[in-house]
Design a protein around this motif. Structure first.
Motif, short mmCIF file in Angstrom:
data_model
loop_
_atom_site.label_atom_id
_atom_site.label_comp_id
_atom_site.label_asym_id
_atom_site.label_seq_id
_atom_site.Cartn_x
_atom_site.Cartn_y
_atom_site.Cartn_z
N PRO A 11 0.83 -1.22 0.00
CA PRO A 11 0.00 0.00 0.00
C PRO A 11 0.86 1.27 0.00
O PRO A 11 0.35 2.36 -0.27
CB PRO A 11 -0.81 -0.10 1.30
N GLY A 15 7.26 2.15 -0.21
CA GLY A 15 7.50 1.06 0.73
C GLY A 15 8.79 0.31 0.39
O GLY A 15 9.37 0.48 -0.69
N ASN A 16 9.21 -0.52 1.34
CA ASN A 16 10.47 -1.25 1.16
C ASN A 16 10.42 -2.18 -0.05
O ASN A 16 11.36 -2.23 -0.84
CB ASN A 16 10.78 -2.03 2.44
N SER A 18 8.47 -1.78 -2.60
CA SER A 18 8.34 -0.94 -3.81
C SER A 18 9.72 -0.51 -4.29
O SER A 18 10.02 -0.57 -5.49
CB SER A 18 7.48 0.30 -3.53
N TYR A 88 2.08 -12.95 8.17
CA TYR A 88 2.68 -14.16 7.55
C TYR A 88 2.12 -14.48 6.17
O TYR A 88 2.25 -15.59 5.67
CB TYR A 88 2.51 -15.39 8.47
N VAL A 130 9.34 -8.64 2.01
CA VAL A 130 10.03 -8.05 3.15
C VAL A 130 9.13 -8.17 4.37
O VAL A 130 7.92 -8.00 4.28
CB VAL A 130 10.28 -6.54 2.84
N LEU A 166 13.06 -5.38 8.23
CA LEU A 166 12.79 -4.06 7.62
C LEU A 166 11.34 -3.70 7.93
O LEU A 166 10.43 -4.45 7.60
CB LEU A 166 12.98 -4.12 6.11
C1 FMN Z 1 -1.10 -5.16 8.56
C2 FMN Z 1 0.35 -5.48 8.79
C3 FMN Z 1 0.71 -6.76 9.14
C4 FMN Z 1 2.06 -7.08 9.29
N1 FMN Z 1 2.40 -8.37 9.63
C5 FMN Z 1 3.69 -8.69 9.77
C6 FMN Z 1 4.07 -10.02 10.12
O1 FMN Z 1 3.25 -10.93 10.29
N2 FMN Z 1 5.39 -10.29 10.29
C7 FMN Z 1 6.34 -9.33 10.11
O2 FMN Z 1 7.53 -9.63 10.28
N3 FMN Z 1 6.02 -8.06 9.75
C8 FMN Z 1 4.73 -7.72 9.59
N4 FMN Z 1 4.38 -6.44 9.23
C9 FMN Z 1 5.45 -5.44 8.93
C10 FMN Z 1 5.74 -5.29 7.41
O3 FMN Z 1 6.00 -6.54 6.82
C11 FMN Z 1 6.95 -4.38 7.22
O4 FMN Z 1 6.66 -3.11 7.72
C12 FMN Z 1 7.42 -4.26 5.77
O5 FMN Z 1 8.66 -3.57 5.73
C13 FMN Z 1 6.40 -3.51 4.90
O6 FMN Z 1 6.83 -3.52 3.57
P1 FMN Z 1 6.43 -2.31 2.57
O7 FMN Z 1 7.15 -1.09 3.10
O8 FMN Z 1 6.92 -2.74 1.25
O9 FMN Z 1 4.94 -2.17 2.63
C14 FMN Z 1 3.05 -6.09 9.10
C15 FMN Z 1 2.66 -4.77 8.79
C16 FMN Z 1 1.33 -4.47 8.63
C17 FMN Z 1 0.94 -3.06 8.27
#
Ligand code: FMN
Length: 198
Positions: A11, A15-16, A18, A88, A130, A166
């Motif tokens: 979203p 993001g990481n 992206s 997960y 990530v 991350l």
């Molecule tokens: C709704 C939600 C659920 C998440 N669930 C997990 C998870 O189960 N395990 C984890 O290690 N990180 C979890 N995260 C953290 C994201 O994986 C992490 O912030 C990641 O860097 C996001 O990638 P992005 O920046 O590309 O969106 C969650 C974050 C959100 C917002």
């Protein structure tokens, strides 16, 4: 020149995943690929309604932004898809895309019906993900899901970039080694098609 699709599943615009995918796209383009980019969060896509309108000819009957993606997937040689780990699993944006691609599954297994489901996979795929934690099984759910999705869209999973630890937007920028790896992997991914096509 291979025709690739890059699907952004976070979203977060910056993001990481992206940023990693943008690096992979740059690598693939530098290696000669033609890459179309899809930002799922910008699209209007209903979840699968399980009405099986696709039983007729393998085409989903819900008229929204998935229709263009269906054509893009159908005509590409390879797909690069990035999703953060959410509980997960893949993000909701990616899960909606996967479920709408049940129409490809229906076309493959109910309409075309390859012998024993063993038809050769036509496309290649690269997955980027990530997560924030460093748990050992963090990517197990996503990997299983991606393999099933890739099979439906006739894609062989050839490359995976999975990074832990991350969390905040911009965290990836502290890891130039990961960004360089994504760029190189994009190049390698593109070169796989050139080897196959020559
Ligand atoms: C709704 C939600 C659920 C998440 N669930 C997990 C998870 O189960 N395990 C984890 O290690 N990180 C979890 N995260 C953290 C994201 O994986 C992490 O912030 C990641 O860097 C996001 O990638 P992005 O920046 O590309 O969106 C969650 C974050 C959100 C917002």
């Amino acid at each position: 020149m291979p025709k690739l699709l890059a699907v952004y599943g976070s979203p977060r615009r910056n993001g990481n995943t992206s940023v990693l995918l943008q690096n992979a796209v740059a690598g693939a383009r530098d290696a000669g690929a033609c890459v179309e980019e899809i930002w799922l969060n910008k699209l209007k896509m209903s979840p699968c309604l399980e009405i099986y309108g696709c039983k007729k000819d393998g085409r989903c009957v819900i008229k929204d932004d998935f229709q263009a993606i269906y054509d893009q997937i159908s005509s590409c040689d390879g797909i690069m898809i990035a999703s953060p780990i959410f509980f997960y699993a893949v993000s909701a944006q990616v899960k909606i895309l996967m479920d709408r691609c049940q129409s490809f599954w229906v076309k493959k297994y109910w309409i075309t019906n390859p012998p024993n489901g063993q038809a050769k996979l036509r496309r290649k795929g690269l997955v980027i993900s990530v997560g924030a934690s460093t748990r050992k099984n963090l990517f197990d759910g996503l990997t299983l899901s991606m393999k099933a999705f890739f099979d439906a869209i006739d894609t062989e999973l050839t490359e995976q970039l999975l990074y832990t630890g991350l969390d905040l937007e911009g965290d990836i920028l502290k890891h130039p080694d990961y960004l360089a790896e994504a760029y190189e992997t994009g190049k390698i991914f593109c070169n796989k098609f050139q080897t196959a096509q020559s």
